[in-house]
Design a protein around this motif. Structure first.
Motif, PDB file in Angstrom:
ATOM      1  N   THR A 178      20.013  18.558  25.136  1.00 55.50           N
ATOM      2  CA  THR A 178      21.234  19.035  25.795  1.00 55.50           C
ATOM      3  C   THR A 178      21.110  20.481  26.245  1.00 55.50           C
ATOM      4  OG1 THR A 178      22.421  17.609  24.244  1.00 55.50           O
ATOM      5  CG2 THR A 178      23.749  19.086  25.594  1.00 55.50           C
ATOM      6  N   ASN A 179      20.283  21.272  25.569  1.00 55.32           N
ATOM      7  CA  ASN A 179      20.157  22.688  25.909  1.00 55.32           C
ATOM      8  C   ASN A 179      19.815  22.906  27.371  1.00 55.32           C
ATOM      9  OD1 ASN A 179      20.648  23.247  23.255  1.00 55.32           O
ATOM     10  ND2 ASN A 179      18.559  23.841  22.730  1.00 55.32           N
ATOM     11  N   SER A 191      30.872  27.622  32.636  1.00 54.80           N
ATOM     12  CA  SER A 191      29.411  27.642  32.622  1.00 54.80           C
ATOM     13  C   SER A 191      28.826  26.654  31.619  1.00 54.80           C
ATOM     14  CB  SER A 191      28.903  29.051  32.281  1.00 54.80           C
ATOM     15  OG  SER A 191      29.274  29.408  30.951  1.00 54.80           O
ATOM     16  N   GLY A 192      27.549  26.368  31.816  1.00 56.98           N
ATOM     17  CA  GLY A 192      26.843  25.513  30.869  1.00 56.98           C
ATOM     18  C   GLY A 192      26.785  26.122  29.492  1.00 56.98           C
ATOM     19  N   SER A 193      26.688  27.449  29.409  1.00 57.59           N
ATOM     20  CA  SER A 193      26.662  28.119  28.112  1.00 57.59           C
ATOM     21  C   SER A 193      27.942  27.869  27.328  1.00 57.59           C
ATOM     22  CB  SER A 193      26.457  29.625  28.298  1.00 57.59           C
ATOM     23  OG  SER A 193      26.513  30.302  27.061  1.00 57.59           O
ATOM     24  N   THR A 280      31.467  17.874  26.313  1.00 62.50           N
ATOM     25  CA  THR A 280      32.078  19.012  27.004  1.00 62.50           C
ATOM     26  C   THR A 280      31.493  19.218  28.388  1.00 62.50           C
ATOM     27  OG1 THR A 280      30.487  20.493  25.943  1.00 62.50           O
ATOM     28  CG2 THR A 280      32.620  20.203  24.855  1.00 62.50           C
ATOM     29  N   PHE A 281      30.526  18.387  28.765  1.00 61.27           N
ATOM     30  CA  PHE A 281      29.849  18.574  30.052  1.00 61.27           C
ATOM     31  C   PHE A 281      30.445  17.720  31.161  1.00 61.27           C
ATOM     32  CE2 PHE A 281      26.877  20.296  27.033  1.00 61.27           C
ATOM     33  CZ  PHE A 281      26.342  21.386  27.699  1.00 61.27           C
ATOM     34  N   SER A 282      31.438  16.901  30.842  1.00 68.23           N
ATOM     35  CA  SER A 282      32.094  16.086  31.850  1.00 68.23           C
ATOM     36  C   SER A 282      33.542  16.536  32.009  1.00 68.23           C
ATOM     37  CB  SER A 282      32.074  14.608  31.443  1.00 68.23           C
ATOM     38  OG  SER A 282      30.741  14.126  31.323  1.00 68.23           O
TER      39      SER A 282
END
Length: 285
Positions: A178-179, A191-193, A280-282
Motif C-alpha cells: 500500500t505504501n 494526499s496519499g500520505s 481510505t484510498f477510495s
C-alpha cells in the motif's frame, strides 16, 4: 487496559537498548523552534525518517534491558511500562496473521537518544516510527510524556497501545504494498500520505476491537481506554498542530490528516473490527 495475570509474554518481539545524548546529532531542518516542533509532530506517526534526521552516526541498539528476565507474564505487563509494550506488540502480532495471509512479524525497538535504522539515523525527537527498509517499529517511551504535556493528549496506557497499533498498521501496509500509493504524493488534504496515515489509524482501531480475542487481556477494552486513544489521535491532527505551533491552518501542508479525521478513522476500525473497512484510498476521507 488489563492483562491476564497468567498470560505468557514473548519478549523476543521487542528489543531494548540504544544510546542517549550523542553529540552532533540533530534534525537537518531550519525555521526555528516552531518549525522544528511542527516537523517533529508531522513525523510522529511517520514511516521513514531517512533524509530528515542526521548527524553523527549513533551506535546500534545494544542488548539494553534484559526484557526476557523481567517480562514473562501479563502481571509483569500491568506493572512495568516496557513489559506493557511487549504485551501490546504480542497482541498486535497475534491478531494480524488472522486477517492478513502471509503476515510476517516485525520487531519493535525501544531506544533513547539516537538509534541507527535502515532508514537512517533517527533522533528521539522524531517520535515513534516504522522503517520499511528493516521492517521494524522504533519507539522512544519519552514521547508519550511529550504527547501529554506539550500537545494536550489525555495520556494513559492505551494511548501507547494506539500509537503502537498505528505503527504496526504501517507494517501491514508495507507487506500489502500500500505504501506505493503515497509515493510522490506527500502533502495536501487529499494526499496519499494523509490517506496512508488515516488507514494506519483505522488498522489500529481494528486491532483494538479484536485484541481481547488474542487471549492476552483480562477483558475487552473499556470506553476509558478508547478515550485515551481518541485523545491521542486528536492531539496529533495536522490542523491542531499547525494551530498550536503556527497560529494558522494550512491544508496544503497536511501529511497526516485533521484531528477529526484521525478520530473518525480510528473509530471506523474500532466499531467495525474489520480492516477491510479501512479503505481510505477510495472516495472522500
Amino acid at each position: 487496559m488489563d492483562f491476564r495475570d497468567d498470560a505468557r509474554l514473548d519478549s523476543s518481539q521487542v528489543e531494548s537498548g540504544g544510546r542517549r545524548g550523542i553529540p552532533g546529532g540533530g534534525l537537518a531542518v531550519g525555521g526555528g523552534a516552531a518549525g522544528i516542533i511542527a516537523l517533529i509532530v508531522a513525523l510522529v506517526f511517520g514511516i521513514d525518517p531517512g533524509g530528515i534526521v542526521g548527524g553523527s552516526d549513533p551506535a546500534p541498539v545494544g542488548p539494553g534491558t534484559d526484557l526476557a528476565a523481567k517480562c514473562k507474564t501479563g502481571q509483569d505487563a500491568d506493572q512495568n511500562e516496557e513489559c506493557r509494550v511487549v504485551g501490546v506488540v504480542n497482541s498486535i502480532q497475534d491478531y494480524w496473521p488472522t486477517v492478513v495471509q502471509g503476515y510476517q512479524p516485525a520487531k519493535t525497538v525501544m531506544f533513547s537518544g539516537q538509534v541507527n535504522t535502515a532508514c537512517g539515523a533517527a533522533d528521539a525527537s522524531v517520535g515513534p516510527f516504522y522503517c520499511p527498509a528493516d521492517q521494524k517499529v522504533y519507539l522512544d517511551l519519552s514521547f508519550f510524556d511529550e504527547l501529554r504535556t506539550r500537545f494536550g493528549a489525555e495520556g494513559g496506557p492505551f494511548a501507547q497501545a494506539y500509537v503502537i497499533g498505528h505503527e504496526y498498521g504501517h507494517h501491514v501496509q508495507n507487506l500489502l504494498g500500500t505504501n506505493a500509493k503515497a509515493q510522490g504524493d506527500r502533502q495536501g488534504a487529499q494526499s496519499g500520505s494523509v490517506r496512508l496515515e488515516l488507514q494506519a489509524d483505522c488498522y489500529s482501531g481494528a486491532w483494538a476491537k479484536n485484541a481481547y480475542k488474542t487471549g492476552l487481556f483480562e477483558k475487552p477494552f473499556t470506553q476509558q481506554d478508547i478515550q485515551q486513544a481518541l485523545s491521542a489521535a486528536s492531539a496529533v491532527g495536522d490542523d491542531s498542530i499547525q494551530e498550536r505551533t503556527q497560529g494558522r491552518v494550512n491544508p496544503d501542508a497536511f501529511t497526516h490528516g485533521t484531528s477529526a479525521q484521525r478520530v473518525k478513522w480510528f473509530t471506523t476500525g474500532y466499531e467495525s473490527g474489520d480492516p477491510n473497512r479501512c479503505d481510505t484510498f477510495s472516495g472522500s476521507i
